[in-house]
Design a protein around this motif. Structure first.
Motif, PDB file in Angstrom:
ATOM      1  N   ILE A 150       0.833  -1.199   0.000  1.00 39.25           N
ATOM      2  CA  ILE A 150       0.000   0.000   0.000  1.00 39.25           C
ATOM      3  C   ILE A 150       0.869   1.251   0.000  1.00 39.25           C
ATOM      4  O   ILE A 150       0.591   2.231  -0.696  1.00 39.25           O
ATOM      5  N   ALA A 151       1.945   1.219   0.797  1.00 37.12           N
ATOM      6  CA  ALA A 151       2.866   2.363   0.858  1.00 37.12           C
ATOM      7  C   ALA A 151       3.432   2.653  -0.523  1.00 37.12           C
ATOM      8  O   ALA A 151       3.618   3.820  -0.907  1.00 37.12           O
ATOM      9  N   GLY A 152       3.722   1.596  -1.273  1.00 35.21           N
ATOM     10  CA  GLY A 152       4.226   1.779  -2.633  1.00 35.21           C
ATOM     11  C   GLY A 152       3.169   2.299  -3.581  1.00 35.21           C
ATOM     12  O   GLY A 152       3.433   3.160  -4.423  1.00 35.21           O
ATOM     13  N   ILE A 153       1.949   1.800  -3.423  1.00 37.48           N
ATOM     14  CA  ILE A 153       0.853   2.224  -4.294  1.00 37.48           C
ATOM     15  C   ILE A 153       0.553   3.712  -4.113  1.00 37.48           C
ATOM     16  O   ILE A 153       0.341   4.441  -5.086  1.00 37.48           O
ATOM     17  N   VAL A 154       0.548   4.177  -2.850  1.00 33.46           N
ATOM     18  CA  VAL A 154       0.233   5.588  -2.578  1.00 33.46           C
ATOM     19  C   VAL A 154       1.475   6.482  -2.689  1.00 33.46           C
ATOM     20  O   VAL A 154       1.424   7.670  -2.406  1.00 33.46           O
ATOM     21  N   ARG A 155       2.609   5.863  -3.094  1.00 36.53           N
ATOM     22  CA  ARG A 155       3.853   6.603  -3.311  1.00 36.53           C
ATOM     23  C   ARG A 155       4.325   7.341  -2.053  1.00 36.53           C
ATOM     24  O   ARG A 155       4.679   8.521  -2.100  1.00 36.53           O
ATOM     25  N   MET A 156       4.327   6.637  -0.934  1.00 36.88           N
ATOM     26  CA  MET A 156       4.879   7.201   0.295  1.00 36.88           C
ATOM     27  C   MET A 156       6.342   7.563   0.057  1.00 36.88           C
ATOM     28  O   MET A 156       7.061   6.841  -0.645  1.00 36.88           O
ATOM     29  N   ASP A 157       6.794   8.688   0.613  1.00 34.70           N
ATOM     30  CA  ASP A 157       8.167   9.107   0.446  1.00 34.70           C
ATOM     31  C   ASP A 157       9.106   7.959   0.823  1.00 34.70           C
ATOM     32  O   ASP A 157       8.997   7.395   1.918  1.00 34.70           O
ATOM     33  N   LEU A 158      10.024   7.613  -0.072  1.00 28.62           N
ATOM     34  CA  LEU A 158      10.868   6.437   0.113  1.00 28.62           C
ATOM     35  C   LEU A 158      11.746   6.540   1.360  1.00 28.62           C
ATOM     36  O   LEU A 158      11.898   5.565   2.100  1.00 28.62           O
ATOM     37  N   LYS A 159      12.330   7.714   1.596  1.00 28.86           N
ATOM     38  CA  LYS A 159      13.181   7.881   2.773  1.00 28.86           C
ATOM     39  C   LYS A 159      12.378   7.701   4.054  1.00 28.86           C
ATOM     40  O   LYS A 159      12.845   7.072   5.010  1.00 28.86           O
ATOM     41  N   ARG A 160      11.174   8.252   4.068  1.00 27.25           N
ATOM     42  CA  ARG A 160      10.302   8.123   5.240  1.00 27.25           C
ATOM     43  C   ARG A 160       9.898   6.666   5.428  1.00 27.25           C
ATOM     44  O   ARG A 160       9.879   6.163   6.558  1.00 27.25           O
ATOM     45  N   PHE A 161       9.588   6.011   4.329  1.00 28.81           N
ATOM     46  CA  PHE A 161       9.218   4.599   4.393  1.00 28.81           C
ATOM     47  C   PHE A 161      10.365   3.760   4.950  1.00 28.81           C
ATOM     48  O   PHE A 161      10.170   2.902   5.824  1.00 28.81           O
ATOM     49  N   MET A 162      11.580   3.974   4.455  1.00 31.44           N
ATOM     50  CA  MET A 162      12.731   3.202   4.895  1.00 31.44           C
ATOM     51  C   MET A 162      13.038   3.449   6.373  1.00 31.44           C
ATOM     52  O   MET A 162      13.479   2.550   7.087  1.00 31.44           O
ATOM     53  N   PHE A 163      12.807   4.671   6.841  1.00 32.78           N
ATOM     54  CA  PHE A 163      13.013   4.993   8.251  1.00 32.78           C
ATOM     55  C   PHE A 163      12.133   4.105   9.128  1.00 32.78           C
ATOM     56  O   PHE A 163      12.602   3.457  10.070  1.00 32.78           O
ATOM     57  N   TYR A 164      10.839   4.077   8.811  1.00 41.20           N
ATOM     58  CA  TYR A 164       9.909   3.249   9.578  1.00 41.20           C
ATOM     59  C   TYR A 164      10.151   1.761   9.319  1.00 41.20           C
ATOM     60  O   TYR A 164       9.936   0.920  10.202  1.00 41.20           O
ATOM     61  N   ASN A 165      10.591   1.430   8.131  1.00 42.45           N
ATOM     62  CA  ASN A 165      10.871   0.050   7.769  1.00 42.45           C
ATOM     63  C   ASN A 165      11.980  -0.522   8.642  1.00 42.45           C
ATOM     64  O   ASN A 165      11.846  -1.618   9.206  1.00 42.45           O
ATOM     65  N   VAL A 166      13.082   0.208   8.783  1.00 50.64           N
ATOM     66  CA  VAL A 166      14.216  -0.257   9.582  1.00 50.64           C
ATOM     67  C   VAL A 166      13.837  -0.369  11.062  1.00 50.64           C
ATOM     68  O   VAL A 166      14.123  -1.378  11.723  1.00 50.64           O
ATOM     69  N   ILE A 167      13.179   0.661  11.574  1.00 48.22           N
ATOM     70  CA  ILE A 167      12.780   0.654  12.986  1.00 48.22           C
ATOM     71  C   ILE A 167      11.844  -0.517  13.280  1.00 48.22           C
ATOM     72  O   ILE A 167      12.035  -1.260  14.252  1.00 48.22           O
ATOM     73  N   SER A 168      10.819  -0.678  12.449  1.00 48.71           N
ATOM     74  CA  SER A 168       9.828  -1.729  12.691  1.00 48.71           C
ATOM     75  C   SER A 168      10.440  -3.117  12.573  1.00 48.71           C
ATOM     76  O   SER A 168      10.095  -4.028  13.349  1.00 48.71           O
ATOM     77  N   SER A 169      11.357  -3.304  11.644  1.00 46.79           N
ATOM     78  CA  SER A 169      11.970  -4.623  11.438  1.00 46.79           C
ATOM     79  C   SER A 169      12.794  -5.044  12.649  1.00 46.79           C
ATOM     80  O   SER A 169      12.686  -6.180  13.128  1.00 46.79           O
ATOM     81  N   PHE A 170      13.622  -4.131  13.151  1.00 42.92           N
ATOM     82  CA  PHE A 170      14.450  -4.465  14.310  1.00 42.92           C
ATOM     83  C   PHE A 170      13.606  -4.603  15.577  1.00 42.92           C
ATOM     84  O   PHE A 170      13.871  -5.462  16.425  1.00 42.92           O
ATOM     85  N   LEU A 171      12.567  -3.765  15.712  1.00 43.03           N
ATOM     86  CA  LEU A 171      11.694  -3.845  16.874  1.00 43.03           C
ATOM     87  C   LEU A 171      10.950  -5.166  16.901  1.00 43.03           C
ATOM     88  O   LEU A 171      10.850  -5.832  17.948  1.00 43.03           O
ATOM     89  N   TRP A 172      10.428  -5.571  15.770  1.00 45.13           N
ATOM     90  CA  TRP A 172       9.676  -6.822  15.638  1.00 45.13           C
ATOM     91  C   TRP A 172      10.567  -8.031  15.913  1.00 45.13           C
ATOM     92  O   TRP A 172      10.227  -8.898  16.719  1.00 45.13           O
ATOM     93  N   ALA A 173      11.727  -8.048  15.263  1.00 46.26           N
ATOM     94  CA  ALA A 173      12.624  -9.196  15.382  1.00 46.26           C
ATOM     95  C   ALA A 173      13.188  -9.334  16.790  1.00 46.26           C
ATOM     96  O   ALA A 173      13.141 -10.418  17.389  1.00 46.26           O
ATOM     97  N   THR A 174      13.710  -8.250  17.331  1.00 44.42           N
ATOM     98  CA  THR A 174      14.360  -8.334  18.644  1.00 44.42           C
ATOM     99  C   THR A 174      13.369  -8.625  19.768  1.00 44.42           C
ATOM    100  O   THR A 174      13.660  -9.425  20.662  1.00 44.42           O
TER     101      THR A 174
END
Length: 237
Positions: A150-174
């Motif tokens: 959905i983020a890609g479809i609505v063209r969310m700013d890539l830098k903003r997306f990657m910021f939340y992407n990295v945070i969420s991935s490490f938070l979820w995994a750890t």
């Protein structure tokens, strides 16, 4: 060799203990599943939260497939890092797929694997929470599969997306892997309870804990819509 049954595909322990020609490949399967569940829209049916929690319990065995590390903490930390990286790549691929496919998914007919309602539910969730939806979605089955798309479809700013992407991935995994590992250590050392003997109950609890709030919210939302429609009918009458 134990006979395979299709029900094993939703059992995270099956993937963790998977072997080919006598060689354990659990760590590779875990990383692929994390990537697929967050990067491939067909991966929503795969076990996510329960897989990471159980990976924490089996962290030593999983990491021995790659490295021989004596430090218990480093084993868990490295496993969490690898899983987080797989999640980052998965979400990035999902974003790319959404940006390239545009509205194509909205025109795909429902089938055994794909249900359009999942896409609409994820879109509403994303619009309501914005960038934070990427973080929240990590902990919600199905939604985490479609949120990056959905983020890609609505063209969310890539830098903003990657910021939340990295945070969420490490938070979820750890959070899930460390919780699984150290809960196992604590219960085993303090009470002699081995969580590996209660895997079925753990999986059932995690599935209920992650899906029940979503179901309740959907039921409430449906009830509000019905109430609103009834009010409109009464006003007309």
């Amino acid at each position: 060799m134990e006979e395979f049954h299709i029900s094993q595909l939703i059992n995270p322990e099956f993937y963790i203990n998977l072997q080919i020609a006598g060689h354990s490949i659990g760590i590779y399967v875990v990383l692929f599943i994390v990537f697929a569940e967050t990067g491939l829209f067909a991966g929503f049916f795969l076990p996510g939260d329960s897989l990471l929690f159980l990976s924490g319990i089996y962290s030593t065995a999983l990491m021995q497939e790659l490295f021989n590390i004596d430090s218990d903490f480093l084993n868990v930390a490295l496993l969490s890092t690898l899983v987080a990286l797989a999640g980052i790549l998965g979400n990035s691929f999902g974003y790319w797929f959404g940006a390239k496919s545009g509205n194509y998914l909205y025109n795909v007919k429902d089938n055994f694997i794909y249900k359009k309602k999942y896409l609409y539910e994820s879109k509403v969730f994303f619009e309501r929470h914005g960038g934070r939806a990427i973080i929240f979605a990590r902990f919600i089955p199905v939604v985490r599969t479609f949120a990056p798309i959905i983020a890609g479809i609505v063209r969310m700013d890539l830098k903003r997306f990657m910021f939340y992407n990295v945070i969420s991935s490490f938070l979820w995994a750890t959070s899930l892997i460390f919780a699984g590992h150290y809960l196992q250590v604590w219960l085993l050392e303090s009470y002699g309870v081995n969580l590996k003997h209660y895997i079925e109950y753990i999986v059932l609890f995690l599935v209920l804990a992650t899906t029940l709030p979503v179901v309740i919210k959907l039921v409430k939302s449906k009830g509000k819509k019905q109430a609103a429609n009834q009010t409109d009918v009464d006003d007309v009458n």
